[in-house]
Design a protein around this motif. Structure first.
Motif, PDB file in Angstrom:
ATOM      1  N   THR A  72      39.907  32.759  28.962  1.00 41.83           N
ATOM      2  CA  THR A  72      39.559  33.241  30.249  1.00 41.83           C
ATOM      3  C   THR A  72      40.590  34.056  30.786  1.00 41.83           C
ATOM      4  N   LEU A  74      42.811  36.325  33.181  1.00 42.34           N
ATOM      5  CA  LEU A  74      43.705  35.844  34.556  1.00 42.34           C
ATOM      6  C   LEU A  74      44.040  37.373  34.458  1.00 42.34           C
ATOM      7  N   ALA A  79      49.080  32.103  37.429  1.00 46.17           N
ATOM      8  CA  ALA A  79      48.167  31.823  36.919  1.00 46.17           C
ATOM      9  C   ALA A  79      47.835  31.997  35.318  1.00 46.17           C
ATOM     10  N   ASN A  82      50.549  29.770  33.975  1.00 45.04           N
ATOM     11  CA  ASN A  82      50.228  27.602  34.179  1.00 45.04           C
ATOM     12  C   ASN A  82      49.674  27.340  33.828  1.00 45.04           C
ATOM     13  N   SER A  83      48.017  28.006  33.415  1.00 39.33           N
ATOM     14  CA  SER A  83      47.132  28.155  32.491  1.00 39.33           C
ATOM     15  C   SER A  83      47.460  27.805  31.036  1.00 39.33           C
ATOM     16  N   ASN A  84      46.400  26.184  31.084  1.00 41.36           N
ATOM     17  CA  ASN A  84      46.345  26.079  29.977  1.00 41.36           C
ATOM     18  C   ASN A  84      45.022  26.024  28.862  1.00 41.36           C
ATOM     19  N   GLN A  85      44.986  27.223  28.126  1.00 42.10           N
ATOM     20  CA  GLN A  85      43.840  27.766  27.361  1.00 42.10           C
ATOM     21  C   GLN A  85      44.550  28.352  26.601  1.00 42.10           C
ATOM     22  N   LYS A  87      45.458  31.845  24.895  1.00 44.05           N
ATOM     23  CA  LYS A  87      46.173  32.600  24.652  1.00 44.05           C
ATOM     24  C   LYS A  87      47.129  33.028  23.560  1.00 44.05           C
ATOM     25  N   LYS A 172      54.994  27.995  28.861  1.00 45.35           N
ATOM     26  CA  LYS A 172      55.595  28.405  29.798  1.00 45.35           C
ATOM     27  C   LYS A 172      56.930  29.621  30.501  1.00 45.35           C
TER      28      LYS A 172
END
Length: 195
Positions: A72, A74, A79, A82-85, A87, A172
Motif C-alpha cells: 500500500t 505511502l 508512515a 511505521n507501517s506494518n506491511q 515493503k 523501523k
C-alpha cells in the motif's frame, strides 16, 4: 489512399506495442541515472508498487539508486517507517567500490543517529546486521531489504541471501536510515517518497 495506408500501419504498430506489454506483464519505471526498476513486483504473492526512486550522491559522485516498494503506497516518511506491511528497499550500486569497513561504519552511524533510544535486544540485532557486511559493494551490485509482517526483514547483499532479522523494532530502525530525521541523503529520501 496513402493517408489511409499510413493510418493503418500506425494503428497496427500501436496494437503490437500494446500486445507486447500485455504478454510480458511488466513495465519499467522512468529511468534514473541509467537505472530502471519495475513499476511493480510480487513479494510472497502480494503485488507491491514502486513508490519512488532516489539517487544518493556525495558531491558530484553518484553512489547508488534506490527504489521503495510497498503493498500500500505511502508518501510520508513516518508512515513508511511505521507501517506494518510488506515493503522493500532496493539499492543498486553505481559507484565502483565501497569497502565492507565503510559500509559497516556508515550503516552503524545512521542506525544509531536515527534510533538513539535502543533496547539491548535491538542493539544485538544491529550488531548482527552490521556483521553481515563482509564484502565490498561494487558497481551493479544490489542490496535488497524486504520486510514481511510476522516474519521480519530479509537481507540480500550482492545476490547472497544473508538471512532474516526478526521484529518491527529492527525494521523501523533500518528504514530510518533512509526515511528518518538524519537520513543518508535528503534528496534520496524525497525521491523514494515519490517527490
Amino acid at each position: 489512399m496513402r493517408y489511409r495506408t499510413a493510418v493503418f500501419i500506425l494503428a497496427t504498430l500501436c496494437l503490437a506495442v500494446i500486445a507486447t506489454a500485455v504478454i510480458s506483464g511488466t513495465s519499467t519505471a522512468a529511468e534514473l541515472a541509467g537505472i530502471s526498476m519495475p513499476d511493480s513486483i510480487n513479494i510472497s504473492g502480494e503485488n507491491c508498487v514502486l513508490v519512488g526512486q532516489g539517487l544518493r550522491k556525495v558531491l558530484f559522485i553518484k553512489i547508488y539508486v534506490s527504489g521503495l516498494y510497498m503493498a500500500t503506497p505511502l508518501h510520508q516518511a513516518d508512515a513508511v517507517i511505521n507501517s506494518n506491511q510488506i515493503k522493500r528497499l532496493v539499492v543498486h550500486w553505481k559507484y565502483k567500490n565501497v569497502s565492507a569497513k565503510k559500509l559497516q561504519k556508515e550503516y552503524r552511524e545512521k542506525l544509531e543517529e536515527n534510533t538513539p533510544d535502543r533496547s539491548e535486544e535491538l542493539n544485538r540485532k544491529i550488531d548482527h546486521f552490521i556483521s553481515l557486511f563482509t564484502k565490498p559493494a561494487v558497481k551493479n551490485d544490489q542490496f535488497i531489504y524486504t520486510y514481511e509482517p510476522g516474519k521480519g526483514t530479509s537481507i540480500s547483499l550482492s545476490g547472497e541471501n544473508k538471512g532474516l532479522i526478526e521484529g518491527e523494532d529492527f525494521m523501523k530502525a533500518l528504514f530510518k536510515v533512509w526515511f528518518g530525521e538524519k537520513p543518508f541523503d535528503k534528496n534520496l529520501k524525497k525521491g523514494l517518497l515519490g517527490g
